[in-house]
Write a protein that holds these residues in place. Structure first.
Motif, PDB file in Angstrom:
ATOM      1  N   ASP A 211     -45.604 -74.797 103.680  1.00  0.00           N
ATOM      2  CA  ASP A 211     -46.339 -75.724 102.832  1.00  0.00           C
ATOM      3  C   ASP A 211     -45.517 -76.094 101.609  1.00  0.00           C
ATOM      4  O   ASP A 211     -45.714 -75.563 100.544  1.00  0.00           O
ATOM      5  CB  ASP A 211     -47.656 -75.075 102.394  1.00  0.00           C
TER       6      ASP A 211
ATOM      7  N   ALA B 100     -48.723 -79.884  99.570  1.00  0.00           N
ATOM      8  CA  ALA B 100     -49.868 -79.137  99.061  1.00  0.00           C
ATOM      9  C   ALA B 100     -51.026 -80.047  98.696  1.00  0.00           C
ATOM     10  O   ALA B 100     -52.184 -79.639  98.696  1.00  0.00           O
ATOM     11  CB  ALA B 100     -49.460 -78.315  97.833  1.00  0.00           C
TER      12      ALA B 100
ATOM     13  N   ARG C 288     -53.934 -80.199 101.283  1.00  0.00           N
ATOM     14  CA  ARG C 288     -54.749 -79.049 101.653  1.00  0.00           C
ATOM     15  C   ARG C 288     -56.204 -79.256 101.234  1.00  0.00           C
ATOM     16  O   ARG C 288     -56.507 -79.957 100.281  1.00  0.00           O
ATOM     17  CB  ARG C 288     -54.215 -77.781 100.979  1.00  0.00           C
TER      18      ARG C 288
ATOM     19  N   ASN D 290     -56.837 -75.691  97.569  1.00  0.00           N
ATOM     20  CA  ASN D 290     -55.513 -75.815  97.008  1.00  0.00           C
ATOM     21  C   ASN D 290     -55.388 -75.142  95.657  1.00  0.00           C
ATOM     22  O   ASN D 290     -56.355 -74.904  94.958  1.00  0.00           O
ATOM     23  CB  ASN D 290     -55.117 -77.293  96.899  1.00  0.00           C
TER      24      ASN D 290
ATOM     25  N   ASN E  65     -52.660 -76.216  92.793  1.00  0.00           N
ATOM     26  CA  ASN E  65     -51.558 -77.097  92.444  1.00  0.00           C
ATOM     27  C   ASN E  65     -51.320 -77.065  90.942  1.00  0.00           C
ATOM     28  O   ASN E  65     -52.272 -77.112  90.158  1.00  0.00           O
ATOM     29  CB  ASN E  65     -51.849 -78.543  92.867  1.00  0.00           C
TER      30      ASN E  65
ATOM     31  N   ASP F 265     -46.865 -76.178  94.150  1.00  0.00           N
ATOM     32  CA  ASP F 265     -47.975 -75.564  94.870  1.00  0.00           C
ATOM     33  C   ASP F 265     -48.275 -74.180  94.315  1.00  0.00           C
ATOM     34  O   ASP F 265     -47.891 -73.833  93.197  1.00  0.00           O
ATOM     35  CB  ASP F 265     -47.700 -75.555  96.380  1.00  0.00           C
TER      36      ASP F 265
END
Length: 221
Positions: free
Chosen positions: A44, A49, A52, A55, A57, A99
């Protein structure tokens, strides 16, 4: 990682006022690195990311000074865009996203806690900035880098040697992880390149940078 966890890390990142630095000094790791449990996102990469459902982030957003507001509510709305808008800004180097392995990038630039290296722009690349509490106390604070601080980070990244950073941080980054070394190195190198361009673009325009750790469902926090 909870809002309290990142607040503690931000406190470490903001500790001290000295801005002298040695670009090629390798920070010494403590006996018990607190990042030992970090997970490598093997399949990933940072930009994927955004797709997703669940997540974590870490966003970096450029803001022109005339548009900047010292308001947590305004900053929350700053990150209310959907994934297409985020990708569009990323393509123009107006936003970057790391990510859930964002702390690996912090380790790359600053070493592991306690940060005993001289405090400098390298400490501002990821977790550095003035904390502004989120309206929801369960969420991580926003981090604000002024145009001056942004320019200092840009100057640091423009001269930073990724290979030197990697060799200094390699043992710490690879301890306790099953992530293939070459994959981790490539992810960090790619993000380093993206952040270098991002900060350089912001510095040329005299912009500030607002950061925020987004967690939860979808792109909205």
């Amino acid at each position: 990682m909870t809002a309290e966890d990142i607040s503690a890390r931000i406190g470490l990142s903001m500790a001290g006022s000295a801005w002298a630095m040695t670009d090629r000094a390798c920070p010494a790791p403590p006996p018990e690195p607190e990042w030992r449990g970090l997970v490598c996102e093997v399949t990933d990469p940072p930009r994927a990311a955004l797709q997703r459902t669940m997540n974590t982030n870490f966003h970096f957003r450029v803001v022109p000074p005339p548009a900047l507001r010292n308001s947590a509510t305004w900053m929350r709305r700053l990150f209310d865009d959907g994934p297409n808008a985020v990708r569009g800004r990323m393509g123009r180097h107006r936003e970057e996203v790391l990510d859930g392995s964002y702390l690996d990038h912090e380790v790359l630039y600053t070493g592991v806690p306690p940060h005993e290296v001289a405090r400098g722009p390298q400490a501002q690349v990821v977790l550095g900035g003035r904390p502004i509490l989120h309206p929801d106390p369960r969420k991580a604070p926003f981090l604000l880098l002024t145009p001056g601080r942004t320019a200092q980070v840009a100057a640091y990244l423009a001269t930073a040697d990724f290979e030197v950073l990697w060799q200094c941080a390699r043992n710490n980054l690879m301890t306790g992880t099953a992530c293939p070394e070459e994959h981790k190195r490539q992810v960090l190198a790619s993000a380093h390149e993206n952040l270098t361009v991002f900060y350089a673009t912001a510095a040329v325009r005299g912009d500030a940078v607002v950061k925020w750790l987004e967690t939860g469902n979808g792109v909205h926090a």
